[in-house]
Design a protein around this motif. Sequence first.
Motif, mmCIF file in Angstrom:
data_model
loop_
_atom_site.group_PDB
_atom_site.id
_atom_site.type_symbol
_atom_site.label_atom_id
_atom_site.label_comp_id
_atom_site.label_asym_id
_atom_site.label_seq_id
_atom_site.Cartn_x
_atom_site.Cartn_y
_atom_site.Cartn_z
ATOM 1 N N LEU A 139 0.820 -1.218 0.000
ATOM 2 C CA LEU A 139 0.000 0.000 0.000
ATOM 3 C C LEU A 139 0.855 1.269 0.000
ATOM 4 N N LYS A 140 2.129 1.132 0.269
ATOM 5 C CA LYS A 140 3.104 2.229 0.264
ATOM 6 C C LYS A 140 2.799 3.348 1.273
ATOM 7 N N PRO A 141 2.485 3.003 2.520
ATOM 8 C CA PRO A 141 2.392 4.068 3.525
ATOM 9 C C PRO A 141 3.788 4.631 3.774
ATOM 10 N N GLU A 142 3.838 5.891 4.198
ATOM 11 C CA GLU A 142 5.137 6.532 4.435
ATOM 12 C C GLU A 142 5.774 6.089 5.747
ATOM 13 N N HIS A 143 4.969 5.500 6.614
ATOM 14 C CA HIS A 143 5.457 5.154 7.953
ATOM 15 C C HIS A 143 4.733 3.887 8.410
ATOM 16 N N ILE A 144 5.473 2.956 8.993
ATOM 17 C CA ILE A 144 4.880 1.733 9.552
ATOM 18 C C ILE A 144 5.410 1.562 10.969
ATOM 19 N N SER A 145 4.506 1.346 11.920
ATOM 20 C CA SER A 145 4.897 1.089 13.314
ATOM 21 C C SER A 145 4.589 -0.358 13.647
ATOM 22 N N ILE A 146 5.571 -1.064 14.202
ATOM 23 C CA ILE A 146 5.365 -2.459 14.602
ATOM 24 C C ILE A 146 5.540 -2.565 16.116
ATOM 25 N N TYR A 147 4.532 -3.120 16.776
ATOM 26 C CA TYR A 147 4.539 -3.212 18.234
ATOM 27 C C TYR A 147 4.455 -4.663 18.666
ATOM 28 N N SER A 148 5.381 -5.062 19.524
ATOM 29 C CA SER A 148 5.269 -6.372 20.147
ATOM 30 C C SER A 148 4.130 -6.320 21.167
ATOM 31 N N LYS A 191 12.254 -6.314 10.310
ATOM 32 C CA LYS A 191 13.218 -5.206 10.211
ATOM 33 C C LYS A 191 13.928 -5.259 8.858
ATOM 34 N N LEU A 192 14.410 -6.437 8.499
ATOM 35 C CA LEU A 192 15.113 -6.614 7.236
ATOM 36 C C LEU A 192 14.188 -6.334 6.050
ATOM 37 N N LEU A 193 12.969 -6.847 6.119
ATOM 38 C CA LEU A 193 11.987 -6.658 5.044
ATOM 39 C C LEU A 193 11.683 -5.175 4.826
ATOM 40 N N LEU A 194 11.446 -4.455 5.910
ATOM 41 C CA LEU A 194 11.132 -3.029 5.801
ATOM 42 C C LEU A 194 12.325 -2.240 5.261
ATOM 43 N N GLN A 195 13.513 -2.573 5.734
ATOM 44 C CA GLN A 195 14.695 -1.858 5.258
ATOM 45 C C GLN A 195 14.952 -2.139 3.781
ATOM 46 N N TYR A 254 12.421 1.588 4.045
ATOM 47 C CA TYR A 254 12.020 2.150 5.337
ATOM 48 C C TYR A 254 13.223 2.118 6.278
ATOM 49 N N LYS A 255 13.525 3.252 6.878
ATOM 50 C CA LYS A 255 14.624 3.277 7.845
ATOM 51 C C LYS A 255 14.060 3.159 9.251
ATOM 52 N N ILE A 256 14.823 2.548 10.143
ATOM 53 C CA ILE A 256 14.366 2.372 11.522
ATOM 54 C C ILE A 256 14.695 3.628 12.322
ATOM 55 N N ASN A 257 13.680 4.173 12.998
ATOM 56 C CA ASN A 257 13.841 5.416 13.760
ATOM 57 C C ASN A 257 13.848 5.173 15.266
ATOM 58 N N TYR A 276 14.325 2.570 23.759
ATOM 59 C CA TYR A 276 13.280 2.898 22.778
ATOM 60 C C TYR A 276 13.889 3.543 21.537
ATOM 61 N N TYR A 277 14.973 4.287 21.745
ATOM 62 C CA TYR A 277 15.650 4.949 20.627
ATOM 63 C C TYR A 277 16.841 4.138 20.122
ATOM 64 N N LEU A 278 16.926 2.885 20.568
ATOM 65 C CA LEU A 278 17.879 1.893 20.055
ATOM 66 C C LEU A 278 19.334 2.199 20.385
ATOM 67 N N GLY A 279 19.550 3.129 21.294
ATOM 68 C CA GLY A 279 20.914 3.463 21.687
ATOM 69 C C GLY A 279 21.057 4.961 21.887
ATOM 70 N N PHE A 280 22.310 5.410 21.998
ATOM 71 C CA PHE A 280 22.538 6.834 22.212
ATOM 72 C C PHE A 280 23.953 7.213 21.837
ATOM 73 N N SER A 281 24.142 8.493 21.570
ATOM 74 C CA SER A 281 25.451 9.041 21.227
ATOM 75 C C SER A 281 26.218 9.412 22.490
ATOM 76 N N LYS A 282 27.495 9.030 22.537
ATOM 77 C CA LYS A 282 28.323 9.402 23.686
ATOM 78 C C LYS A 282 28.467 10.918 23.798
ATOM 79 N N ASN A 283 28.617 11.579 22.651
ATOM 80 C CA ASN A 283 28.754 13.035 22.660
ATOM 81 C C ASN A 283 27.478 13.717 23.146
#
Length: 428
Positions: free
Chosen positions: A217-226, A261-265, A269-272, A352-359
């Motif tokens: 369907l080509k939505p611009e955004h897809i959210s997947i929830y466990s 994740k692999l399918l969407l990428q 689709y990038k993971i945010n 939730y944000y999959l990690g963080f920047s040290k800086n």
Amino acid sequence: MKKESNWQKAIDEGAGIVGNYPIVLSSIRQEDIWGKKNSVIYIHIPFCKKVCSFCCYNLTKNIFNLEIEERYVNALIKEISASSSDNENIVSIYMGGGTPTILTEKSLYNIFNEVFKKNKFNNIKQITVETNPIVSTVNKLSALREIGVNRLSFGLQSDNDNMLKMLNCPHNYNDFIKAYNTARQLGFDSINVDLLYRLPGQSLSDWINTVKNIIELKPEHISIYSLGIVKSTKLYSDLINVSVPDVPDLFTELEMRKAVKLLLQEHGYKINTMDEFSKNGHENLYSQVSRLGNTFAYGAGARGVYNSYIYNNAEDIDDYINKLKIYNNSINYGMKMSGEEKRARYMSLMPYYLGFSKNEYFNIFGMKVELLYKDILNELIKQDLLTETPNCYKLTDKGEVYSIKVSKLFYSEQQMRIEKIIRSYQDL
């Protein structure tokens, strides 16, 4: 040997007063001092046509009707009018629930008119409204377009009608397709679709096929929830009573997440965040900005953050309405976060944000993250829940499945004590 003078002796022994602290400053940008944080607005609508069996969000227990809608909307408008967000740099508005589009077009206009009247939106980029297919009529969606809403979020959950029926959802897949096509015809060019996995009886292939159907369907955004299973929900009772099939095990959940994740990428689709995948330029701005910015929260049970304060509105709708009548605000409880709590909050929300920047951590807190959390970070790496690069820490695939475990390791001592008390009551 020359005798030390009195003034030298006084300096050596620390006599006098300290007039400035800290003693060393570093370079800083002017905008870091005087610039306002990017901020967001959240508006909660606690009504649904039908309560899904998995839902644990703040919803009214009363039967929804126009009288309840009018009372709630009037209170909501009063809260917005009394707020202090008018001079803030608001970049995103998110109206969630519940089902916001259960409200009449008039109510939606009135709520947003008050928000627009109260705030200056020179930098507003995104206005999102959650909707359910069953109430996404031409008139309702047209009203949203006229208001200025430029992003819709459809709570689909599954493309399988039997699964939707088991979850007590009010819609079927065909309802969604009709509503989705209507939104496209009306010009909505940024649409999110919510999907659930780890559902009772769901197989890995079922889940992959669901996501493939939505990608088409080509939505611009897809959210997947466990699927989260909460004691207060009907689904929890259904599982206890074995009136629905069991959910997949954690190994299957990991495989479900990795495969999709692999399918969407592969489809651009990038993971945010933990849940969110988007095409470039269609990220959920609300979730991006609310990580570090202020959140002005309106509505029953809404949670907001302003500088060092975090607060929750009254959850019960009658309590919410009465508080606004008597006190002109609806805040039920909150806290001023100490430096320790701010650091703990940042690290606890990090998965939730999959990690963080040290800086980023250093720029916010003025210290290296390893100074306080070295042992925890090393243990997470040892357990294959986290990886380290020169610039950041990232969750592994396994860490994404066990993200709650990761988060709780960073709770402050006070919050750990509180959680133990809450758990003891829940187990009674």
